[in-house]
Design a protein around this motif. Structure first.
Motif, PDB file in Angstrom:
ATOM      1  N   SER A  21       0.833  -1.207   0.000  1.00  0.00           N
ATOM      2  CA  SER A  21       0.000   0.000   0.000  1.00  0.00           C
ATOM      3  C   SER A  21       0.868   1.258   0.000  1.00  0.00           C
ATOM      4  O   SER A  21       1.944   1.286   0.604  1.00  0.00           O
ATOM      5  CB  SER A  21      -0.898  -0.005   1.240  1.00  0.00           C
ATOM      6  OG  SER A  21      -1.748   1.126   1.258  1.00  0.00           O
ATOM      7  N   ALA A  22       0.402   2.272  -0.708  1.00  0.00           N
ATOM      8  CA  ALA A  22       1.016   3.604  -0.727  1.00  0.00           C
ATOM      9  C   ALA A  22       2.379   3.656  -1.410  1.00  0.00           C
ATOM     10  O   ALA A  22       3.179   4.559  -1.148  1.00  0.00           O
ATOM     11  CB  ALA A  22       1.129   4.165   0.699  1.00  0.00           C
ATOM     12  N   VAL A  23       2.640   2.710  -2.315  1.00  0.00           N
ATOM     13  CA  VAL A  23       3.891   2.785  -3.093  1.00  0.00           C
ATOM     14  C   VAL A  23       3.710   3.623  -4.354  1.00  0.00           C
ATOM     15  O   VAL A  23       4.676   3.921  -5.056  1.00  0.00           O
ATOM     16  CB  VAL A  23       4.418   1.382  -3.473  1.00  0.00           C
ATOM     17  CG1 VAL A  23       4.810   0.606  -2.237  1.00  0.00           C
ATOM     18  CG2 VAL A  23       3.403   0.613  -4.312  1.00  0.00           C
ATOM     19  N   ASP A  93       8.408   1.262  -3.162  1.00  0.00           N
ATOM     20  CA  ASP A  93       8.756   2.658  -2.930  1.00  0.00           C
ATOM     21  C   ASP A  93      10.236   2.726  -2.571  1.00  0.00           C
ATOM     22  O   ASP A  93      10.666   2.138  -1.573  1.00  0.00           O
ATOM     23  CB  ASP A  93       7.884   3.188  -1.772  1.00  0.00           C
ATOM     24  CG  ASP A  93       8.143   4.646  -1.426  1.00  0.00           C
ATOM     25  OD1 ASP A  93       9.153   5.214  -1.889  1.00  0.00           O
ATOM     26  OD2 ASP A  93       7.346   5.212  -0.655  1.00  0.00           O
ATOM     27  N   VAL A  94      11.028   3.434  -3.368  1.00  0.00           N
ATOM     28  CA  VAL A  94      12.479   3.480  -3.126  1.00  0.00           C
ATOM     29  C   VAL A  94      12.817   4.174  -1.814  1.00  0.00           C
ATOM     30  O   VAL A  94      13.955   4.070  -1.325  1.00  0.00           O
ATOM     31  CB  VAL A  94      13.230   4.173  -4.288  1.00  0.00           C
ATOM     32  CG1 VAL A  94      13.010   3.426  -5.597  1.00  0.00           C
ATOM     33  CG2 VAL A  94      12.848   5.643  -4.410  1.00  0.00           C
ATOM     34  N   LYS A  98      10.930  -1.451   3.545  1.00  0.00           N
ATOM     35  CA  LYS A  98      10.020  -2.564   3.843  1.00  0.00           C
ATOM     36  C   LYS A  98       9.164  -2.920   2.626  1.00  0.00           C
ATOM     37  O   LYS A  98       8.768  -4.070   2.454  1.00  0.00           O
ATOM     38  CB  LYS A  98       9.137  -2.254   5.044  1.00  0.00           C
ATOM     39  CG  LYS A  98       8.121  -1.155   4.845  1.00  0.00           C
ATOM     40  CD  LYS A  98       7.234  -0.998   6.082  1.00  0.00           C
ATOM     41  CE  LYS A  98       6.144   0.041   5.867  1.00  0.00           C
ATOM     42  NZ  LYS A  98       5.261   0.175   7.062  1.00  0.00           N
ATOM     43  N   THR A  99       8.893  -1.953   1.761  1.00  0.00           N
ATOM     44  CA  THR A  99       8.118  -2.255   0.555  1.00  0.00           C
ATOM     45  C   THR A  99       8.951  -3.047  -0.443  1.00  0.00           C
ATOM     46  O   THR A  99       8.425  -3.849  -1.214  1.00  0.00           O
ATOM     47  CB  THR A  99       7.599  -0.972  -0.117  1.00  0.00           C
ATOM     48  OG1 THR A  99       8.704  -0.197  -0.626  1.00  0.00           O
ATOM     49  CG2 THR A  99       6.803  -0.110   0.871  1.00  0.00           C
ATOM     50  N   GLY A 124      10.704   0.479  -9.217  1.00  0.00           N
ATOM     51  CA  GLY A 124      11.050   1.271  -8.042  1.00  0.00           C
ATOM     52  C   GLY A 124      10.490   2.675  -8.227  1.00  0.00           C
ATOM     53  O   GLY A 124      11.035   3.481  -8.988  1.00  0.00           O
ATOM     54  N   ASN A 125       9.404   2.972  -7.534  1.00  0.00           N
ATOM     55  CA  ASN A 125       8.718   4.260  -7.719  1.00  0.00           C
ATOM     56  C   ASN A 125       9.222   5.322  -6.731  1.00  0.00           C
ATOM     57  O   ASN A 125       9.874   5.003  -5.754  1.00  0.00           O
ATOM     58  CB  ASN A 125       7.208   4.051  -7.560  1.00  0.00           C
ATOM     59  CG  ASN A 125       6.413   5.252  -8.052  1.00  0.00           C
ATOM     60  OD1 ASN A 125       6.793   5.900  -9.031  1.00  0.00           O
ATOM     61  ND2 ASN A 125       5.315   5.562  -7.383  1.00  0.00           N
ATOM     62  N   LYS A 126       8.889   6.573  -7.036  1.00  0.00           N
ATOM     63  CA  LYS A 126       9.253   7.754  -6.249  1.00  0.00           C
ATOM     64  C   LYS A 126      10.749   8.062  -6.343  1.00  0.00           C
ATOM     65  O   LYS A 126      11.383   8.515  -5.377  1.00  0.00           O
ATOM     66  CB  LYS A 126       8.812   7.607  -4.791  1.00  0.00           C
ATOM     67  CG  LYS A 126       7.314   7.305  -4.641  1.00  0.00           C
ATOM     68  CD  LYS A 126       6.853   7.318  -3.202  1.00  0.00           C
ATOM     69  CE  LYS A 126       5.377   6.950  -3.097  1.00  0.00           C
ATOM     70  NZ  LYS A 126       4.885   6.962  -1.700  1.00  0.00           N
TER      71      LYS A 126
END
Length: 229
Positions: A21-23, A93-94, A98-99, A124-126
């Motif tokens: 969630s939230a990535v 999320d970079v 933990k993601t 790898g987002n953000k």
């Protein structure tokens, strides 16, 4: 070519977005499909998908992209979500290690509920949040290589590589399907050739097809799985 026309007219590719969630999965889809970004977006419950046309080798191919829409918060993404999927974007999320650590679990879930041959890209987002990075680019590349995945880093905020991520998956699915169409036609043509020339002292080339382990080593000429539009 005729088989390319068949691909664009008769098929669409179901592609799923998975990851913690939230990535940024929903924003990646929003940026790709509508060129929009929602800085204060919140997880919603339900199933959301967007059908988008992608140009591959001058042809329009339809991609039906599904978003978990909040289900991942409960670690209970249903098998129906994966059903029929031929492509997947596994997003982390970079800026949150933990993601990244959850990638293996998501791959296991993907392979449990779908075909092992689903075309998958690790995303790898953000990447725009350089000062907050917790996962190095080299780590993402290494994991992708170990798992046989494509890899890319993106930013839904500034659009970096978003289109490339989706297009990479769609292009690979298209190439696989195209090869399957060609192989299937060769199989049919070779069967016809065998029937025409057998008994006349001619050499016949036998097309062996793909080995289907589920059929005790028999052959199969089925297309790469995808959804009928």
């Amino acid at each position: 070519m005729a088989f390319e026309q068949q691909v664009t007219e008769d098929y669409l590719f179901k592609i799923v977005l998975i990851g913690d969630s939230a990535v940024g999965k929903s924003n990646l889809l929003a940026r790709f499909a509508r060129n929009e970004f929602y800085p204060n977006s919140k997880s919603t419950i339900g199933v959301e998908f967007q059908t988008q046309k992608v140009m591959i080798k001058g042809k329009e191919v339809k991609a039906q992209i599904w978003d978990t829409a909040g289900q991942e918060r409960f670690r209970a993404v249903t098998s129906a979500y994966y059903r029929g999927a031929v492509g997947a974007l596994l997003v982390y999320d970079v800026t949150r290690r933990k993601t990244f650590d959850s990638v293996a679990r998501w791959l296991d879930e993907l392979h449990t509920h779908s075909d092992m041959n689903v075309v998958t890209i690790l995303v790898g987002n953000k990447s725009d949040l350089k000062g907050s990075r917790e996962v190095a680019t080299s780590e993402g590349k290494s994991l992708a290589e170990d798992r046989g995945l494509f890899f890319i880093e993106t930013s839904a905020l500034d659009s970096s590589n978003v289109g490339a991520a989706f297009q990479t998956v769609v292009r690979e699915i298209y190439e696989i399907l195209s090869r399957k169409v060609i192989q299937s036609r060769e199989l049919v043509n070779n069967k016809d050739h065998h029937q025409r020339w057998i008994g006349e002292g001619k050499t016949t080339v036998i097309f062996k097809g793909d080995v289907d382990k589920r059929n005790n080593g028999g052959t199969t000429s089925s297309y790469y799985g995808c959804c009928s539009s």
